[in-house]
Each structure stands twice: as structure tokens, then as C-alpha cells.
Design an enzyme around this catalytic site. Structure first.
Site, PDB file in Angstrom:
ATOM      1  N   HIS A   1      28.231  48.971 -24.635  1.00  0.00           N
ATOM      2  CA  HIS A   1      29.686  49.012 -24.811  1.00  0.00           C
ATOM      3  C   HIS A   1      30.352  49.514 -23.519  1.00  0.00           C
ATOM      4  O   HIS A   1      31.299  48.897 -23.029  1.00  0.00           O
ATOM      5  CB  HIS A   1      30.031  49.926 -25.991  1.00  0.00           C
ATOM      6  CG  HIS A   1      31.492  50.085 -26.232  1.00  0.00           C
ATOM      7  ND1 HIS A   1      32.133  49.473 -27.277  1.00  0.00           N
ATOM      8  CD2 HIS A   1      32.441  50.799 -25.575  1.00  0.00           C
ATOM      9  CE1 HIS A   1      33.418  49.793 -27.252  1.00  0.00           C
ATOM     10  NE2 HIS A   1      33.628  50.604 -26.223  1.00  0.00           N
ATOM     11  N   GLU A   2      29.850  50.623 -22.975  1.00  0.00           N
ATOM     12  CA  GLU A   2      30.444  51.183 -21.761  1.00  0.00           C
ATOM     13  C   GLU A   2      30.186  50.272 -20.555  1.00  0.00           C
ATOM     14  O   GLU A   2      31.059  50.101 -19.698  1.00  0.00           O
ATOM     15  CB  GLU A   2      29.922  52.601 -21.495  1.00  0.00           C
ATOM     16  CG  GLU A   2      30.187  53.592 -22.610  1.00  0.00           C
ATOM     17  CD  GLU A   2      31.625  53.637 -23.111  1.00  0.00           C
ATOM     18  OE1 GLU A   2      32.563  53.400 -22.308  1.00  0.00           O
ATOM     19  OE2 GLU A   2      31.823  53.906 -24.299  1.00  0.00           O
TER      20      GLU A   2
ATOM     21  N   HIS B   1      32.757  47.658 -20.273  1.00  0.00           N
ATOM     22  CA  HIS B   1      33.991  48.110 -19.623  1.00  0.00           C
ATOM     23  C   HIS B   1      33.903  47.975 -18.105  1.00  0.00           C
ATOM     24  O   HIS B   1      34.897  47.631 -17.451  1.00  0.00           O
ATOM     25  CB  HIS B   1      34.299  49.569 -19.979  1.00  0.00           C
ATOM     26  CG  HIS B   1      34.932  49.754 -21.309  1.00  0.00           C
ATOM     27  ND1 HIS B   1      36.149  49.207 -21.655  1.00  0.00           N
ATOM     28  CD2 HIS B   1      34.522  50.447 -22.403  1.00  0.00           C
ATOM     29  CE1 HIS B   1      36.465  49.549 -22.891  1.00  0.00           C
ATOM     30  NE2 HIS B   1      35.486  50.298 -23.366  1.00  0.00           N
TER      31      HIS B   1
ATOM     32  N   GLY C   1      31.439  57.843 -25.760  1.00  0.00           N
ATOM     33  CA  GLY C   1      31.286  57.252 -24.443  1.00  0.00           C
ATOM     34  C   GLY C   1      32.647  57.010 -23.833  1.00  0.00           C
ATOM     35  O   GLY C   1      33.642  56.842 -24.556  1.00  0.00           O
TER      36      GLY C   1
ATOM     37  N   GLN D   1      38.527  53.122 -18.159  1.00  0.00           N
ATOM     38  CA  GLN D   1      39.356  53.533 -19.286  1.00  0.00           C
ATOM     39  C   GLN D   1      40.330  54.645 -18.906  1.00  0.00           C
ATOM     40  O   GLN D   1      41.275  54.906 -19.645  1.00  0.00           O
ATOM     41  CB  GLN D   1      38.493  53.980 -20.458  1.00  0.00           C
ATOM     42  CG  GLN D   1      37.743  52.835 -21.124  1.00  0.00           C
ATOM     43  CD  GLN D   1      36.911  53.330 -22.274  1.00  0.00           C
ATOM     44  OE1 GLN D   1      35.785  53.779 -22.092  1.00  0.00           O
ATOM     45  NE2 GLN D   1      37.483  53.270 -23.469  1.00  0.00           N
TER      46      GLN D   1
ATOM     47  N   CYS E   1      36.625  51.733 -30.127  1.00  0.00           N
ATOM     48  CA  CYS E   1      36.811  51.929 -28.697  1.00  0.00           C
ATOM     49  C   CYS E   1      37.994  52.858 -28.487  1.00  0.00           C
ATOM     50  O   CYS E   1      39.046  52.684 -29.118  1.00  0.00           O
ATOM     51  CB  CYS E   1      37.063  50.582 -28.022  1.00  0.00           C
ATOM     52  SG  CYS E   1      37.326  50.701 -26.241  1.00  0.00           S
ATOM     53  N   LEU E   2      37.827  53.838 -27.603  1.00  0.00           N
ATOM     54  CA  LEU E   2      38.916  54.773 -27.321  1.00  0.00           C
ATOM     55  C   LEU E   2      40.135  54.068 -26.729  1.00  0.00           C
ATOM     56  O   LEU E   2      41.250  54.567 -26.847  1.00  0.00           O
ATOM     57  CB  LEU E   2      38.436  55.872 -26.371  1.00  0.00           C
ATOM     58  CG  LEU E   2      37.362  56.814 -26.927  1.00  0.00           C
ATOM     59  CD1 LEU E   2      36.911  57.793 -25.857  1.00  0.00           C
ATOM     60  CD2 LEU E   2      37.858  57.532 -28.175  1.00  0.00           C
TER      61      LEU E   2
END
Length: 165
Positions: A134-135, A138, A44, A49, A92-93
Site C-alpha cells: 500500500h505504501e 504511494h 503506515g 502523503q 488510507c489516511l
């Protein structure tokens, strides 16, 4: 299509609430987000991000198992969530190399606009529900650290900073 740079915590943009998308052409951005997510080995990626402060994310929860199921959600809203929470480790990226235990509802009902402009509503459970939440975090300026107790957060932040300084 391009692989875009991913913001790394503690970049202040990761703590900002995103603006609603309003009639913008997002095809190139979405294509770049998918390419960036796949290149980073993620499942994701939210627009903030990559420094785009809009309520949009992409996800593909099955591609690592061999079957792609790409989905882009514009202006998503979590309409309902199961009351029984599940704790799982999340990465997380934007916080590479750190896994933290996060408690989230096991299932959610989500409404969103698809890239073609159609409005959808669907139920998601398991890993897809976790990825969406999660997304979605953000888009509201939250990262996984925000789900931790003060002591857990201090430890996770210290671990991250020690690895990346």
C-alpha cells in the site's frame, strides 16, 4: 517532532511518482512521519502523503495491539511477490472514511535502506506485506482507487466526495 498535515485525495501530488532519496538527512522527517501516523491512527504513512515527493515510508503494523514495531523504508524495492493474491479491505489516511477491496500478493520480498544507511532485504507476509505494498503504491503515485474497476472507482470516489464536500 511535529504532527504534519496529511494530503487528502484528489490532491495531485498523490498521483505523482516520487524521486529517489540520495544522501539526505531524514531523521527529523522520519520522526515527524511517525508522530503524524500515530496521531492519525494509521499503520503506515508515505512521504508523498505529507507532500514530500521522496521514496520513503514509515510503518508500524503492531502498535494498535500494544507492541510497537516502527520501521522506516527508504528507496524500497519489491524484489519478489507471491503469485497467489488475497483480497482485503484497505483504508488510507489520504482517503479517510473509505474502505475498498484490494487484491494484492500475500507475501513480498523487499529491499530497502534503513535510516542509518544499511541496506536490508527481508520477506514479509500477511498484514505487513499488505501495508508495504500500500505504501509502496504511494511512492509510485497510486492510491487504493487505482486498484478498482472503472465502475467501482466511480462509486468509491462519489462516496468519498459526498462525505467530504
Amino acid at each position: 517532532m511535529s504532527v504534519l498535515p496529511i494530503l487528502i485525495w484528489p490532491d495531485a501530488r498523490l498521483s505523482q511518482r516520487c524521486e529517489t532519496v540520495q544522501g539526505e538527512d531524514l531523521d527529523d522527517l522520519i520522526a515527524d512521519m511517525f508522530e503524524t501516523m500515530y496521531a492519525a491512527q494509521g499503520r503506515g504513512l508515505a512521504a508523498p502523503q505529507i507532500g514530500v515527493m521522496k521514496r520513503l515510508f514509515v510503518m508500524d503494523c503492531t502498535w494498535k495491539e500494544g507492541t510497537k514495531s516502527p520501521m522506516a523504508m527508504i528507496n524500497p524495492t519489491i524484489m519478489a511477490a507471491e503469485r497467489i493474491p488475497v483480497v482485503m479491505e484497505e483504508g488510507c489516511l489520504s482517503i479517510p472514511g473509505i474502505l475498498v477491496s484490494v487484491e494484492r500478493p500475500k507475501a513480498v520480498t523487499v529491499q530497502w535502506t534503513a535510516p542509518e544507511g544499511d541496506i536490508h532485504m527481508a520477506d514479509f507476509d500477511g498484514f505487513e506485506a499488505r501495508c508495504i505494498q500500500h505504501e509502496f503504491d504511494h511512492l509510485n503515485g497510486m492510491v487504493t482507487f487505482d486498484h478498482l474497476t472503472a465502475a467501482e472507482r466511480t462509486k468509491a470516489e462519489t462516496d468519498f466526495l459526498e462525505r467530504h464536500i
